[in-house]
Design a protein around this motif. Structure first.
Motif, PDB file in Angstrom:
ATOM      1  N   GLY A 128    -101.951 -10.137 -18.664  1.00  0.00           N
ATOM      2  CA  GLY A 128    -101.047 -10.645 -19.688  1.00  0.00           C
ATOM      3  C   GLY A 128    -100.307 -11.889 -19.252  1.00  0.00           C
ATOM      4  O   GLY A 128     -99.246 -12.222 -19.808  1.00  0.00           O
ATOM      5  N   ASN A 164    -104.732  -5.007 -23.319  1.00  0.00           N
ATOM      6  CA  ASN A 164    -104.458  -6.198 -22.499  1.00  0.00           C
ATOM      7  C   ASN A 164    -105.335  -7.417 -22.798  1.00  0.00           C
ATOM      8  O   ASN A 164    -104.840  -8.543 -22.704  1.00  0.00           O
ATOM      9  CB  ASN A 164    -104.443  -5.852 -21.000  1.00  0.00           C
ATOM     10  CG  ASN A 164    -105.783  -5.446 -20.432  1.00  0.00           C
ATOM     11  OD1 ASN A 164    -106.699  -6.258 -20.320  1.00  0.00           O
ATOM     12  ND2 ASN A 164    -105.913  -4.192 -20.020  1.00  0.00           N
ATOM     13  N   GLU A 192    -102.385  -1.037 -21.921  1.00  0.00           N
ATOM     14  CA  GLU A 192    -101.701  -1.867 -22.900  1.00  0.00           C
ATOM     15  C   GLU A 192    -100.440  -2.516 -22.337  1.00  0.00           C
ATOM     16  O   GLU A 192     -99.873  -2.045 -21.353  1.00  0.00           O
ATOM     17  CB  GLU A 192    -101.326  -1.023 -24.128  1.00  0.00           C
ATOM     18  CG  GLU A 192    -102.504  -0.557 -24.960  1.00  0.00           C
ATOM     19  CD  GLU A 192    -103.241   0.620 -24.361  1.00  0.00           C
ATOM     20  OE1 GLU A 192    -104.485   0.678 -24.499  1.00  0.00           O
ATOM     21  OE2 GLU A 192    -102.591   1.474 -23.731  1.00  0.00           O
ATOM     22  N   PHE A 193    -100.031  -3.582 -23.021  1.00  0.00           N
ATOM     23  CA  PHE A 193     -98.795  -4.291 -22.704  1.00  0.00           C
ATOM     24  C   PHE A 193     -97.790  -4.077 -23.834  1.00  0.00           C
ATOM     25  O   PHE A 193     -98.155  -4.159 -25.016  1.00  0.00           O
ATOM     26  CB  PHE A 193     -99.052  -5.791 -22.559  1.00  0.00           C
ATOM     27  CG  PHE A 193     -99.560  -6.218 -21.212  1.00  0.00           C
ATOM     28  CD1 PHE A 193     -98.842  -7.112 -20.432  1.00  0.00           C
ATOM     29  CD2 PHE A 193    -100.762  -5.732 -20.718  1.00  0.00           C
ATOM     30  CE1 PHE A 193     -99.312  -7.514 -19.192  1.00  0.00           C
ATOM     31  CE2 PHE A 193    -101.243  -6.122 -19.481  1.00  0.00           C
ATOM     32  CZ  PHE A 193    -100.510  -7.026 -18.708  1.00  0.00           C
ATOM     33  N   LEU A 233     -96.067 -14.451 -29.385  1.00  0.00           N
ATOM     34  CA  LEU A 233     -95.428 -13.559 -28.426  1.00  0.00           C
ATOM     35  C   LEU A 233     -94.381 -14.306 -27.604  1.00  0.00           C
ATOM     36  O   LEU A 233     -94.559 -15.468 -27.255  1.00  0.00           O
ATOM     37  CB  LEU A 233     -96.460 -12.942 -27.475  1.00  0.00           C
ATOM     38  CG  LEU A 233     -97.499 -11.990 -28.059  1.00  0.00           C
ATOM     39  CD1 LEU A 233     -98.360 -11.411 -26.944  1.00  0.00           C
ATOM     40  CD2 LEU A 233     -96.841 -10.870 -28.865  1.00  0.00           C
ATOM     41  N   TYR A 290     -96.374 -12.405 -20.763  1.00  0.00           N
ATOM     42  CA  TYR A 290     -95.991 -12.265 -22.166  1.00  0.00           C
ATOM     43  C   TYR A 290     -95.881 -10.806 -22.603  1.00  0.00           C
ATOM     44  O   TYR A 290     -95.949 -10.497 -23.774  1.00  0.00           O
ATOM     45  CB  TYR A 290     -96.994 -12.990 -23.053  1.00  0.00           C
ATOM     46  CG  TYR A 290     -96.862 -14.497 -22.986  1.00  0.00           C
ATOM     47  CD1 TYR A 290     -96.123 -15.198 -23.938  1.00  0.00           C
ATOM     48  CD2 TYR A 290     -97.460 -15.221 -21.959  1.00  0.00           C
ATOM     49  CE1 TYR A 290     -95.994 -16.582 -23.874  1.00  0.00           C
ATOM     50  CE2 TYR A 290     -97.337 -16.605 -21.881  1.00  0.00           C
ATOM     51  CZ  TYR A 290     -96.603 -17.276 -22.847  1.00  0.00           C
ATOM     52  OH  TYR A 290     -96.473 -18.641 -22.773  1.00  0.00           O
ATOM     53  N   GLY A 291     -95.712  -9.932 -21.651  1.00  0.00           N
ATOM     54  CA  GLY A 291     -95.551  -8.528 -21.960  1.00  0.00           C
ATOM     55  C   GLY A 291     -95.406  -7.740 -20.675  1.00  0.00           C
ATOM     56  O   GLY A 291     -95.596  -8.276 -19.575  1.00  0.00           O
ATOM     57  N   THR A 347     -95.131  -5.739 -25.879  1.00  0.00           N
ATOM     58  CA  THR A 347     -94.804  -7.128 -26.165  1.00  0.00           C
ATOM     59  C   THR A 347     -93.738  -7.221 -27.257  1.00  0.00           C
ATOM     60  O   THR A 347     -93.536  -6.280 -28.030  1.00  0.00           O
ATOM     61  CB  THR A 347     -96.055  -7.895 -26.650  1.00  0.00           C
ATOM     62  OG1 THR A 347     -96.493  -7.339 -27.904  1.00  0.00           O
ATOM     63  CG2 THR A 347     -97.195  -7.792 -25.638  1.00  0.00           C
ATOM     64  N   VAL A 406    -103.725  -9.864 -25.448  1.00  0.00           N
ATOM     65  CA  VAL A 406    -102.504 -10.629 -25.198  1.00  0.00           C
ATOM     66  C   VAL A 406    -102.757 -12.136 -25.234  1.00  0.00           C
ATOM     67  O   VAL A 406    -102.022 -12.891 -25.883  1.00  0.00           O
ATOM     68  CB  VAL A 406    -101.867 -10.227 -23.843  1.00  0.00           C
ATOM     69  CG1 VAL A 406    -100.680 -11.136 -23.512  1.00  0.00           C
ATOM     70  CG2 VAL A 406    -101.416  -8.772 -23.878  1.00  0.00           C
TER      71      VAL A 406
END
Length: 412
Positions: A133, A100, A299-300, A112, A140-141, A302, A103
């Motif tokens: 994010g 994260n 985590e994201f 992104l 953005y994710g 994306t 991002v």
């Protein structure tokens, strides 16, 4: 002069170089370009191969979207840098899972897509989780899940030392418990103070728990937190190898059964169940009591910018497969993460009561890049972990180490 996108990418690469994730490892290398019925998927989980539950889950989402997913796993730092370089070369992956704090750097580089432009719904996600994010009000994710830190404790060690875990309510009572454990011939606490993002990630609960502000590293509050860690190392309550310990190696020390406490994350729950001794989990205490704020990990998912925007429809299906309300439980169970939505968290606790303290910790967690820090965070984090190293090794006093860190962060 207005910077070009290429200039921003170059700056972003330099920003990302020192940044590593919580729980990172060494990754494989290689890249591929999207095309035909094959879509590319990058993630920071080199510990999971194609035969793992995670590998199978990713492949299944490709099948559900009607394509073949070519998955590549990198170390977190390597993934971020390769993403920036791939964007420069015009061959970014179709879908990418990133830590994260990364991002905001990728957004600044312009690589992104906004979730709103893709039609992805993030309305049910907890604000503190999606916040990592979110830049200028746009996300953005989609968070795949969240993890954070707490204190695992060995019930046998504490009982032998005459320590009731319920008595640990602040720094003074925790230090008193460590003293009793030491007197009983056992070891105190393990954590990671390594000179990477893992070290900063583990230091933040103590820094924030004293009331520290990341824009003022050398405040009295920050000095108090670093002094606490130094006192533990100097007294032998924490091993000197915290300077080299990753979160994985510090956990391995705790798993020997000799230590009373381990600062570690949600992702160790499976290992804790296999440790062979009874354990419990405590929220990390604030200096004067209560639970310390802990950093949001995780985590994201994306979707990087592509020359062929027609690919986004399939990419959206892949993201949705991993993060929709109906699939999040399976995804987060696979990763041993806390879901980013209250509804799925309730399902998780029903299936695994051991997740209850972790759900509470995630709800109160802070994003490392939140509060408007964004891409400034790496320029603060690196001096901070450098200060921790200097103080714990005896090279500088906590005050001098953090003073140097603040000066470096200001230049950054």
């Amino acid at each position: 002069m207005i910077p070009t996108r290429r200039t921003l990418l170059a700056v972003a690469v330099a920003t990302l170089l020192p940044l590593t994730a919580c729980g990172g490892g060494s990754g494989s290398s290689g890249s591929s370009s999207p095309g035909g019925g094959t879509y590319t998927f990058w993630d920071p989980y080199p510990q999971f191969d194609a035969s793992s539950d995670w590998g199978k889950r990713v492949a299944a989402c490709g099948t559900a979207a009607g394509v073949k997913l070519k998955r590549t796993a990198y170390d977190t730092t390597d993934l971020g840098n390769k993403a920036l370089l791939a964007a420069q070369q015009g061959n970014a992956p179709d879908v990418m899972l990133v830590d994260n704090p990364v991002v905001s750097t990728l957004v600044e580089a312009g690589i992104l897509n906004k979730t709103s432009d893709l039609g992805l719904d993030t309305s049910s996600i907890q604000k503190n989780v999606i916040g990592a994010g979110t830049i200028d009000g746009a996300s953005y994710g989609v968070p795949i899940g969240a993890n954070t830190l707490a204190l695992y404790y060995n019930r046998k060690v504490l009982a032998a030392a005459g320590v009731d875990p319920a008595s640990v309510k602040d720094w003074a009572s925790l230090t008193a418990a460590l003293k009793k454990v030491d007197a009983a011939g056992k070891k105190g606490i393990t954590f990671s103070a390594i000179n990477t993002e893992e070290g900063s990630f583990q230091f933040l609960p103590w820094f924030w728990g004293a009331g520290g502000d990341l824009t003022k590293l050398d405040s009295a509050q920050g000095v108090a937190a670093l002094t606490l860690w130094k006192q533990w190392v100097d007294a032998g309550y924490a091993p000197k190898d915290v300077l080299q310990n990753t979160q994985t190696t510090s956990w391995q020390e705790f798993a020997t059964g000799d230590y009373a406490f381990s600062e570690n994350g949600t992702w160790q729950l499976g290992n804790a169940d296999k440790a062979g001794f009874p354990y419990g989990v405590l929220n990390i205490p604030g200096q004067k009591g209560g639970s310390a704020p802990v950093p949001t990990g995780g985590e994201f998912v994306t979707v990087p910018v592509q020359k062929d925007s027609a690919r986004y429809d399939v990419s959206k299906k892949i993201v949705t497969c991993l993060t929709s309300a109906t699939n999040l439980l399976a995804t987060d169970t696979t990763l041993m993460y806390v879901a980013p939505t209250a509804a799925v968290q309730t399902e998780q606790v029903e299936k695994n009561a051991g997740l209850k303290p972790w759900v509470a910790a995630v709800a109160a967690a802070r994003g490392r890049t939140s509060g408007g820090l964004g891409t400034k965070y790496p320029t603060i984090s690196q001096p901070m972990w450098t200060a921790v190293q200097a103080a714990l090794s005896g090279g500088k006093s906590p005050q001098d180490a953090l003073g140097a860190a603040q000066a470096a962060a200001r230049k950054g």
